[in-house]
Scaffold this active site. Sequence first.
Site, mmCIF file in Angstrom:
data_model
loop_
_atom_site.group_PDB
_atom_site.id
_atom_site.type_symbol
_atom_site.label_atom_id
_atom_site.label_comp_id
_atom_site.label_asym_id
_atom_site.label_seq_id
_atom_site.Cartn_x
_atom_site.Cartn_y
_atom_site.Cartn_z
ATOM 1 N N ASN A 1 -10.802 9.482 14.964
ATOM 2 C CA ASN A 1 -11.233 9.382 13.082
ATOM 3 C C ASN A 1 -12.916 9.262 13.226
ATOM 4 O O ASN A 1 -13.519 9.670 12.061
ATOM 5 C CB ASN A 1 -11.011 8.228 12.478
ATOM 6 C CG ASN A 1 -8.980 8.612 12.502
ATOM 7 O OD1 ASN A 1 -9.011 9.942 12.293
ATOM 8 N ND2 ASN A 1 -8.705 7.710 12.658
ATOM 9 N N SER B 1 -9.173 12.380 5.406
ATOM 10 C CA SER B 1 -9.280 11.567 4.537
ATOM 11 C C SER B 1 -10.327 10.682 3.758
ATOM 12 O O SER B 1 -10.066 11.171 2.685
ATOM 13 C CB SER B 1 -8.285 10.269 4.318
ATOM 14 O OG SER B 1 -8.365 9.555 6.167
ATOM 15 N N GLY C 1 1.892 5.329 3.563
ATOM 16 C CA GLY C 1 3.186 4.229 2.811
ATOM 17 C C GLY C 1 4.558 4.873 1.804
ATOM 18 O O GLY C 1 5.797 4.405 2.420
ATOM 19 N N GLY D 1 0.714 3.814 -0.727
ATOM 20 C CA GLY D 1 -0.110 5.730 -1.396
ATOM 21 C C GLY D 1 0.730 7.083 -0.330
ATOM 22 O O GLY D 1 2.062 6.684 -0.148
ATOM 23 N N ALA D 2 -0.065 7.447 0.206
ATOM 24 C CA ALA D 2 -0.079 8.673 0.316
ATOM 25 C C ALA D 2 0.633 7.882 1.596
ATOM 26 O O ALA D 2 2.365 8.886 2.068
ATOM 27 C CB ALA D 2 -1.323 9.178 0.915
ATOM 28 N N LYS E 1 -7.769 6.419 18.393
ATOM 29 C CA LYS E 1 -7.630 7.548 17.852
ATOM 30 C C LYS E 1 -8.593 6.752 17.098
ATOM 31 O O LYS E 1 -8.971 8.069 16.303
ATOM 32 C CB LYS E 1 -5.923 6.020 16.334
ATOM 33 C CG LYS E 1 -5.981 7.332 15.657
ATOM 34 C CD LYS E 1 -4.661 7.159 14.642
ATOM 35 C CE LYS E 1 -4.061 8.641 13.912
ATOM 36 N NZ LYS E 1 -3.961 8.111 12.447
ATOM 37 N N GLY F 1 1.250 -0.862 0.087
ATOM 38 C CA GLY F 1 0.148 0.132 -0.128
ATOM 39 C C GLY F 1 0.920 1.535 0.268
ATOM 40 O O GLY F 1 1.480 1.627 1.105
ATOM 41 N N ASN G 1 -13.591 12.300 10.764
ATOM 42 C CA ASN G 1 -13.589 12.058 9.441
ATOM 43 C C ASN G 1 -15.097 11.737 8.833
ATOM 44 O O ASN G 1 -15.641 13.030 7.411
ATOM 45 C CB ASN G 1 -13.207 10.901 9.060
ATOM 46 C CG ASN G 1 -12.097 10.109 9.408
ATOM 47 O OD1 ASN G 1 -11.568 10.750 7.534
ATOM 48 N ND2 ASN G 1 -11.070 10.416 10.237
ATOM 49 N N GLU H 1 -13.246 4.602 4.946
ATOM 50 C CA GLU H 1 -13.812 3.488 5.837
ATOM 51 C C GLU H 1 -14.381 3.593 6.884
ATOM 52 O O GLU H 1 -13.949 2.858 8.090
ATOM 53 C CB GLU H 1 -11.873 4.022 6.403
ATOM 54 C CG GLU H 1 -10.370 3.759 5.372
ATOM 55 C CD GLU H 1 -9.614 4.026 6.033
ATOM 56 O OE1 GLU H 1 -8.904 3.224 6.266
ATOM 57 O OE2 GLU H 1 -8.993 5.300 6.845
HETATM 58 P P1 NAD Z 1 -3.743 5.513 0.297
HETATM 59 O O1 NAD Z 1 -5.125 5.397 -1.147
HETATM 60 O O2 NAD Z 1 -3.347 6.769 0.192
HETATM 61 O O3 NAD Z 1 -3.068 4.624 -0.019
HETATM 62 C C1 NAD Z 1 -3.432 3.373 0.045
HETATM 63 C C2 NAD Z 1 -2.719 2.359 -1.352
HETATM 64 O O4 NAD Z 1 -2.766 1.899 -1.475
HETATM 65 C C3 NAD Z 1 -3.637 3.037 -2.502
HETATM 66 O O5 NAD Z 1 -1.838 3.234 -3.767
HETATM 67 C C4 NAD Z 1 -3.485 2.345 -3.155
HETATM 68 O O6 NAD Z 1 -3.536 1.602 -4.696
HETATM 69 C C5 NAD Z 1 -2.949 0.721 -2.592
HETATM 70 N N1 NAD Z 1 -3.397 -0.543 -3.400
HETATM 71 C C6 NAD Z 1 -4.847 -0.457 -2.358
HETATM 72 N N2 NAD Z 1 -5.550 -1.597 -2.372
HETATM 73 C C7 NAD Z 1 -4.100 -2.552 -2.520
HETATM 74 C C8 NAD Z 1 -4.056 -3.719 -3.467
HETATM 75 N N3 NAD Z 1 -4.721 -4.832 -3.281
HETATM 76 N N4 NAD Z 1 -2.894 -4.620 -4.032
HETATM 77 C C9 NAD Z 1 -1.993 -3.428 -4.884
HETATM 78 N N5 NAD Z 1 -2.542 -2.207 -3.964
HETATM 79 C C10 NAD Z 1 -3.457 -1.593 -3.144
HETATM 80 O O7 NAD Z 1 -3.724 5.897 1.623
HETATM 81 P P2 NAD Z 1 -3.640 6.567 2.446
HETATM 82 O O8 NAD Z 1 -3.978 7.699 2.224
HETATM 83 O O9 NAD Z 1 -1.690 6.362 2.917
HETATM 84 O O10 NAD Z 1 -3.560 5.835 4.350
HETATM 85 C C11 NAD Z 1 -3.428 4.858 4.585
HETATM 86 C C12 NAD Z 1 -4.166 4.319 5.585
HETATM 87 O O11 NAD Z 1 -3.840 4.929 6.512
HETATM 88 C C13 NAD Z 1 -5.516 4.109 6.328
HETATM 89 O O12 NAD Z 1 -5.447 3.350 6.719
HETATM 90 C C14 NAD Z 1 -5.623 5.417 6.765
HETATM 91 O O13 NAD Z 1 -6.403 6.532 7.053
HETATM 92 C C15 NAD Z 1 -3.838 6.120 7.695
HETATM 93 N N6 NAD Z 1 -3.448 7.344 7.798
HETATM 94 C C16 NAD Z 1 -3.433 7.532 6.669
HETATM 95 C C17 NAD Z 1 -2.560 9.243 7.000
HETATM 96 C C18 NAD Z 1 -2.337 10.138 5.836
HETATM 97 O O14 NAD Z 1 -1.644 10.965 6.467
HETATM 98 N N7 NAD Z 1 -2.594 9.976 4.668
HETATM 99 C C19 NAD Z 1 -2.653 9.900 8.416
HETATM 100 C C20 NAD Z 1 -2.812 8.578 9.413
HETATM 101 C C21 NAD Z 1 -2.815 6.866 8.923
#
Ligand code: NAD
Length: 307
Positions: free
Chosen positions: A187, A256, A12, A9-10, A183, A7, A191, A268
Amino acid sequence: MKIAIAGFGALGARLGVKLQSAGHEVIGIDGWAAHIAAINTDGLTVVHEDNAPKKYYLPVMTPKEVDGEFDLIILLTKTPQLNRMLTDIQPIITPKTKLLVLSNGLGNIEIMAQHVARDQILAGVTLWTSTLVKPGEIHTTGSGSIKLQAIGESDITPIVDAMNEAHLNVATTNDVLTAIWHKAGINSVLNPLSVLLNASLAEFGTASNAMDMALNILEEIREVGATRGIKVDINAIIADLIKLIRPENAGNHYPSMYQDIKNGKYTEIDFLNGYFAKVGRQENVPTPFNTLVTRMIHAKEDIERVK
Ligand code: NAD
């Protein structure tokens, strides 16, 4: 240490580049083709506050393409995507692999326990944040921290040390569930109410009844928590909410869930208010506010996806 971020994304991506910068071998696992292509072609662009954009180069691939063994897999999908991700990366999980989930919401540990042994599971909460503005580019502010715990019997000192070499400010706790519920309480207020009121956190805070609505939601969560032996400290959550909504903290931020709705994605909600409403039904604890909020967010998902 060999680390995969499942994952990418943002959040990760933010944690991934910090770990790589500390000398760890890091790969990203993601399924979003445009994002993977952008990073593998031009690198990941990170814009931190008002600083000039910086490029980071690290491999990102789909679950099908990834190969090899990892000491640590950090799971950072959205919570509804966790089960699918764990299914898809099963071939790279060995009995020695530790898996750390940092996704928000409740129920992650139960999902992980369907895929791996309990002594492979670490769960945590994080105050790191990040926003993915377009494929291959994240924007970040401030810094953060992580509280985590091994769910079964295992020595996680090497993992904590490796993450702290990357200045991730990791501390262990003996009570991660309380931290996760705390937390999730925060949220479950910010949220959905930000979505339903179309407000940033600071704008939400200007409503004269903002904390009354927060209490409606949180008092139910406290009662549900009591049925599971979890102490939900409402005063501590309200104190955190008051801090968070200040403009100098996260006040100008749209959570988010707000971004997900805007982007026509599912949210979520079933792992926040919806989780509490479900456990409430099982335990005969009335949860009318969490149930209504969950239904309204599902309605909003439908409305925005049709638009
Ligand atoms: P995001 O949507 O930006 O990232 C998730 C990534 O996972 C995406 O790029 C998506 O393509 C990938 N993905 C999902 N399922 C997949 C699969 N089966 N196969 C391949 N790729 C897959 O989300 P985020 O903002 O990074 O948040 C991730 C988690 O962290 C969430 O639970 C969020 O609530 C938590 N979180 C986020 C933040 C933040 O500031 N972004 C802060 C604290 C907690």
